[in-house]
Structures are given as structure tokens and as C-alpha cells.
Design a protein around this motif. Sequence first.
Motif, PDB file in Angstrom:
ATOM      1  N   PHE A  34      51.149 -17.610 -29.565  1.00  0.00           N
ATOM      2  CA  PHE A  34      52.028 -17.834 -28.425  1.00  0.00           C
ATOM      3  C   PHE A  34      51.566 -18.998 -27.551  1.00  0.00           C
ATOM      4  O   PHE A  34      52.389 -19.685 -26.945  1.00  0.00           O
ATOM      5  CB  PHE A  34      52.129 -16.555 -27.584  1.00  0.00           C
ATOM      6  N   ALA A  35      50.273 -19.212 -27.469  1.00  0.00           N
ATOM      7  CA  ALA A  35      49.782 -20.320 -26.660  1.00  0.00           C
ATOM      8  C   ALA A  35      50.165 -21.663 -27.285  1.00  0.00           C
ATOM      9  O   ALA A  35      50.656 -22.575 -26.597  1.00  0.00           O
ATOM     10  CB  ALA A  35      48.269 -20.221 -26.496  1.00  0.00           C
ATOM     11  N   THR A  36      49.960 -21.785 -28.598  1.00  0.00           N
ATOM     12  CA  THR A  36      50.345 -23.017 -29.281  1.00  0.00           C
ATOM     13  C   THR A  36      51.862 -23.200 -29.272  1.00  0.00           C
ATOM     14  O   THR A  36      52.361 -24.321 -29.110  1.00  0.00           O
ATOM     15  CB  THR A  36      49.829 -23.003 -30.722  1.00  0.00           C
ATOM     16  N   ALA A  37      52.597 -22.099 -29.430  1.00  0.00           N
ATOM     17  CA  ALA A  37      54.049 -22.179 -29.366  1.00  0.00           C
ATOM     18  C   ALA A  37      54.511 -22.619 -27.978  1.00  0.00           C
ATOM     19  O   ALA A  37      55.484 -23.366 -27.849  1.00  0.00           O
ATOM     20  CB  ALA A  37      54.663 -20.829 -29.724  1.00  0.00           C
ATOM     21  N   VAL A  76      46.973 -15.729 -25.327  1.00  0.00           N
ATOM     22  CA  VAL A  76      47.889 -15.122 -24.363  1.00  0.00           C
ATOM     23  C   VAL A  76      48.761 -14.089 -25.072  1.00  0.00           C
ATOM     24  O   VAL A  76      49.011 -14.174 -26.279  1.00  0.00           O
ATOM     25  CB  VAL A  76      48.769 -16.189 -23.682  1.00  0.00           C
ATOM     26  N   ILE A  77      49.182 -13.097 -24.341  1.00  0.00           N
ATOM     27  CA  ILE A  77      50.087 -12.023 -24.771  1.00  0.00           C
ATOM     28  C   ILE A  77      49.425 -11.089 -25.778  1.00  0.00           C
ATOM     29  O   ILE A  77      49.445  -9.864 -25.605  1.00  0.00           O
ATOM     30  CB  ILE A  77      51.412 -12.571 -25.332  1.00  0.00           C
ATOM     31  N   VAL A  78      48.811 -11.628 -26.833  1.00  0.00           N
ATOM     32  CA  VAL A  78      48.234 -10.762 -27.858  1.00  0.00           C
ATOM     33  C   VAL A  78      46.924 -10.133 -27.391  1.00  0.00           C
ATOM     34  O   VAL A  78      46.503  -9.118 -27.949  1.00  0.00           O
ATOM     35  CB  VAL A  78      47.996 -11.564 -29.158  1.00  0.00           C
ATOM     36  N   GLN A  79      46.263 -10.722 -26.400  1.00  0.00           N
ATOM     37  CA  GLN A  79      45.037 -10.153 -25.851  1.00  0.00           C
ATOM     38  C   GLN A  79      45.170 -10.026 -24.341  1.00  0.00           C
ATOM     39  O   GLN A  79      45.893 -10.776 -23.698  1.00  0.00           O
ATOM     40  CB  GLN A  79      43.831 -11.027 -26.206  1.00  0.00           C
ATOM     41  N   GLU A  80      44.440  -9.057 -23.812  1.00  0.00           N
ATOM     42  CA  GLU A  80      44.568  -8.775 -22.391  1.00  0.00           C
ATOM     43  C   GLU A  80      43.966  -9.871 -21.539  1.00  0.00           C
ATOM     44  O   GLU A  80      44.548 -10.275 -20.523  1.00  0.00           O
ATOM     45  CB  GLU A  80      43.902  -7.437 -22.085  1.00  0.00           C
ATOM     46  N   ASN A  81      42.814 -10.366 -21.903  1.00  0.00           N
ATOM     47  CA  ASN A  81      42.120 -11.379 -21.117  1.00  0.00           C
ATOM     48  C   ASN A  81      42.187 -12.716 -21.855  1.00  0.00           C
ATOM     49  O   ASN A  81      41.486 -12.920 -22.852  1.00  0.00           O
ATOM     50  CB  ASN A  81      40.654 -10.975 -20.886  1.00  0.00           C
ATOM     51  N   SER A  82      43.059 -13.617 -21.375  1.00  0.00           N
ATOM     52  CA  SER A  82      43.150 -14.939 -21.979  1.00  0.00           C
ATOM     53  C   SER A  82      42.155 -15.870 -21.307  1.00  0.00           C
ATOM     54  O   SER A  82      41.705 -15.634 -20.182  1.00  0.00           O
ATOM     55  CB  SER A  82      44.565 -15.491 -21.830  1.00  0.00           C
TER      56      SER A  82
END
Length: 317
Positions: free
Chosen positions: A289-292, A67-73
Amino acid sequence: MTTAPADPIVKPESAPPAEPAAPGPKRSSVARRLVPFGYLSPTIVLIVVLMIVPIVMVISYSFRDNVIVQENSVFAGLANYTDVLTDPDFLAAIKNTGIFITVSMVAHLLLGLGFAMMLNSPLLGGVAKSLFRVVYVLPWLFTIAVIAVIWRLLLDPSGVVNYVLNALGLIDQGVDWLGSPSTALWVVTFANIWSGYPFFMISLLAGLQGIPGELYEAASVDGASPWRKFLHVTLPQLRPVIISMAVLDLIWTSQQFALIWMMTGGGPLNSTEMLSTFTYKLAFSEYEFATASASAVVVLLLTMILAFFYVRQQRER
């Protein structure tokens, strides 16, 4: 002589009864119920935008990857939670956080109660009480940044603390209090205790001043010693305040970030790593960000458990 007959008295015709005025339009029950929400709407909008929406976004991020770092999560299910709960650093952060909040809460309670009873004692005069109140409240007046800088300077290997200990012959050389894994956590905990006990002291002092003097007079008549007065009069009267403050302190201390980050940054060797610093590093140092988000949700659940007990205690009061 005849007189003319008097004119007959003519009674006015009675006016027809006035028709009752048509009742005005009644406000519907739905409209009446919506009026309070109209006044609350600005606050509700702020709460939704600044709190509800971010929480929902973080929860949704915790179930996705990239998430956030890539467009398609992509949907990851509980994989992020598994990674967090099995991470040794996260387990160390839970341990450190438990020690940090437990020791801080107990010390805040003991110091706050001790100083509050001293300031409430009739043995001190008015000038002495005012002086001690100013001195004891000072740590609460500093911001976290100032407190962190003060203690970093005091605990520096060439700082005041090491100088005094060396002058007293307790140490031979300067100790790096914040750089040693065996002392860093306790030093940070001590700084947090020092900065937080005045709030306990003020709250408990207010509670002590609200205890009726007749209770102590009755205890004296019954021959109770000062210790028994403390156990059977002071503590029961302060119980609601103590429980409320303890739960609030647990919630606030579990979310402590600035003091730890500015003093040690979670180091050395994760010896002062807390749940707050662990989550921050995942998001803004490793860009996970996903793990956070999963770690933040776990922290949110733990905080909600403490908040539940606080609300329950308030309702019982």
C-alpha cells in the motif's frame, strides 16, 4: 349694541421633534462574509471528507512503510518513490499509457470531427441525419462492462472478427488478439476509441452548428474552395472546443481502468499495463500500500499538470 369679542384662536403647541429611531444592530462584516459559506457548508463537508482527507492520507502513506498491513508504520522518506520510479513495470506502464492516451485522443478527434461534419452537411436529409446520429451515438450508451464483454467475445479466437477475416482469406487460423503481446495494446486502444468518439462527435457537432453561415458565404464570395473554408473558417471557429475536448480526453483516458482491467488485466506480459492497473495491482494484489500510494501520487501530479493546462485554456477563452 356691543358684541362680545371673539375668542382668540389658540394655536396648538408644537410637538417636540421626534427623536430619530435608534439604528438596528448592524451585522458585522465577518458574519456577512460567513453567510455564503453556510449555504456551501454541506458541499464543503462532502468534498473534505470524500476527497481532501483521502488525498492527504494517500500522500502521507507514500512517505511511510508497512502502512495498513502493520499497526506501527515507519517513516521511509522518498524510498517508495524511488522504488516506483525505478520499477521496470512502472516504466512500461508509463510507455503504454502514453501510447494509449495519445492514439485515443487523436482518433477521437479525427473520427468525431469527420462524423460531426457529415451530420452537419446539407447533403443529408433529415431522416438520414437522425438515423446516422442514433447509430453513431450507440457506443456511448453502453457501460464499460458491456463494452469489454462485447469486444472480448468479438475478438475471441473463435469469434466473429476471426471468422470474417478467415472468410475473406486474410488469415489462415484464429488469432488470439487479446492474448498476444504484439496486438493486445492496439486492440484495447481500438475498443477505447470506439466507445469514446461519440462524445467528441456530439461536442463538435454543436460547435459546427454554432458557426455563423455568413462566414461561409463571405468565403464563397472570395472564391474559397471547400478545403480553404475548412482550414480558414471551420477550424478556427472550432479551435476552443477542440482544445478543451482534447485536454479533457487526455485526463479521462489517462485514468481509464475498468476497460483495460476487464479486457486484459494489464497482460499479457504487461503489454497493456497502465498506470491505473499498475497502482491497483500494487495495492490489492501485492498489498504494497505504501508503494501503491507513491504511484498514485505520481499519477495525481501528472493529472494535475493536464488539469492546469485545461483551466488555463478556459481562462483564456
